[in-house]
Scaffold this motif. Structure first.
Motif, mmCIF file in Angstrom:
data_model
loop_
_atom_site.group_PDB
_atom_site.id
_atom_site.type_symbol
_atom_site.label_atom_id
_atom_site.label_comp_id
_atom_site.label_asym_id
_atom_site.label_seq_id
_atom_site.Cartn_x
_atom_site.Cartn_y
_atom_site.Cartn_z
ATOM 1 N N LEU A 20 0.100 -10.854 2.449
ATOM 2 C CA LEU A 20 -0.696 -9.663 2.156
ATOM 3 C C LEU A 20 -0.796 -8.763 3.379
ATOM 4 N N ALA A 23 2.325 -6.872 3.557
ATOM 5 C CA ALA A 23 2.385 -5.843 2.523
ATOM 6 C C ALA A 23 1.518 -4.651 2.894
ATOM 7 N N LEU A 24 0.400 -4.908 3.577
ATOM 8 C CA LEU A 24 -0.475 -3.806 3.974
ATOM 9 C C LEU A 24 0.095 -3.058 5.159
ATOM 10 N N VAL A 29 9.632 0.264 3.367
ATOM 11 C CA VAL A 29 9.437 -0.111 1.972
ATOM 12 C C VAL A 29 9.947 -1.524 1.709
ATOM 13 N N ARG A 32 7.495 -4.173 2.373
ATOM 14 C CA ARG A 32 6.472 -4.267 1.329
ATOM 15 C C ARG A 32 7.011 -4.984 0.097
ATOM 16 N N ILE A 33 8.249 -4.657 -0.294
ATOM 17 C CA ILE A 33 8.818 -5.296 -1.481
ATOM 18 C C ILE A 33 8.913 -6.801 -1.261
ATOM 19 N N VAL A 36 5.418 -8.363 -1.305
ATOM 20 C CA VAL A 36 4.843 -8.468 -2.649
ATOM 21 C C VAL A 36 5.534 -9.578 -3.432
ATOM 22 N N PHE A 39 4.229 -12.831 -2.124
ATOM 23 C CA PHE A 39 2.866 -13.033 -2.610
ATOM 24 C C PHE A 39 2.888 -13.538 -4.047
ATOM 25 N N ALA A 77 11.957 -2.490 -8.603
ATOM 26 C CA ALA A 77 11.698 -1.791 -7.350
ATOM 27 C C ALA A 77 12.990 -1.578 -6.571
ATOM 28 N N GLU A 90 9.495 6.010 4.809
ATOM 29 C CA GLU A 90 8.152 6.388 4.410
ATOM 30 C C GLU A 90 7.736 7.598 5.224
#
Lengths: 102, 186
Positions: A20, A23-24, A29, A32-33, A36, A39, A77, A90
């Motif tokens: 997590l 991911a935060l 990107v 994050r993928i 997630v 997770f 995604a 980003e």
């Protein structure tokens, strides 16, 4: 045996916390993928551990559903990231002038 | 004990991911975080012994909603939220007013966990004793949700189905979306 399951459950929770955090924080990107996805995998494991601790075997079906959804979500995604460099970087604030097209 | 630890952890994760969604400016990251948030909510439902609610939340929240949001992002051009505008008093007043009205509405409800509430004096015993014979569903939460409140659930399913069909029709376009003036041929 139950103690063993508790230790496993706790370690899975710690791993979830780390995923997590990534991911935060994730600078890109892809971080994050991946976070997630990880997770979601850990959630599957946690549900399985809970199923064995509480002795409710029907909960394992939910774990299967989670893994399936996790797969679908990550594939969706990645399909979208594939469309050029648009999503790979980003940009935090995109400033546009009044007439400028984005 | 184990359940308490897991509950505390999952609720902390929930708060962290909610703050992350609020602070994120990149819409793609936001959509991914929403999937994660929904997975956490589904896990909490599961721990509350409501497996079919968890099933629905996971399928709709993590699966369909994330995919639809990502597909929508691919069809639109902007990838980043507009910079947040300044504090607006009128929006604040409307929010506070709506919140106040909703709070006023809850004052008529019986207190949480009140043993004299009609739910506990009349319905709960009936559900627990007769639920198995009435519905034949082993899980009590599922029995209430899918059988005693069947019409309510049918209405919800209709709404979700209509919304899903509408979004799919909107997303299905002949023309491929142009990504920021760049041609699709690579």
């Amino acid at each position: 045996m139950t103690m063993f399951l508790y230790v496993i459950g706790f370690s899975i929770l710690v791993t979830m916390a780390l995923a997590l955090a990534r991911a935060l924080a994730g600078p890109t990107v892809f971080d994050r993928i991946l976070a997630v996805n990880m997770f979601g995998t850990k959630a599957v494991l946690l549900v399985a551990v809970v199923a064995f601790v509480t002795g409710r075997a029907d909960v394992l079906d939910i774990a299967l559903l989670y893994s399936l959804l996790n797969f679908v979500g990550v594939v969706a995604a990645l399909r979208l990231v594939e469309r050029g460099s648009f999503y790979a970087t980003e940009r935090i604030h995109v400033k546009t002038k009044p007439g400028e097209k984005l | 004990m184990m359940a308490l630890i897991i509950d505390v952890f999952l609720l902390l994760f929930l708060i962290a991911s909610a703050i992350g969604i609020l602070r994120a400016r990149h819409l793609f990251a936001m959509a991914m975080m929403f999937g994660l948030y929904s997975l956490l909510v589904a896990s909490l439902f599961l721990l509350l012994d409501a497996p079919d609610v968890a099933f629905t939340e996971a399928a709709v929240g993590t699966g369909i909603a994330t995919v639809l949001m990502l597909a929508t992002l691919a069809a639109t051009r902007r990838s980043s939220e507009k910079p947040r505008s300044r504090f607006s008093p009128s929006a604040m007043i409307i929010t506070l007013l709506t919140g106040g009205l909703l709070f006023y509405g809850t004052l008529d409800l019986p207190n949480f966990g009140d043993p004299n509430a009609p739910l506990h004096t009349e319905m709960a015993a009936r559900f627990i004793e007769q639920g198995q014979q009435d519905t034949g569903v082993p899980n009590l939460v599922t029995a209430v949700l899918a059988s005693y409140r069947g019409f309510d659930t049918l209405g919800e399913v209709t709404v979700v189905f209509t919304a899903g069909v509408g979004v799919l029709l909107l997303l299905k376009r002949r023309r491929k979306p142009v990504v920021r003036g760049r041609s699709n041929a690579r």
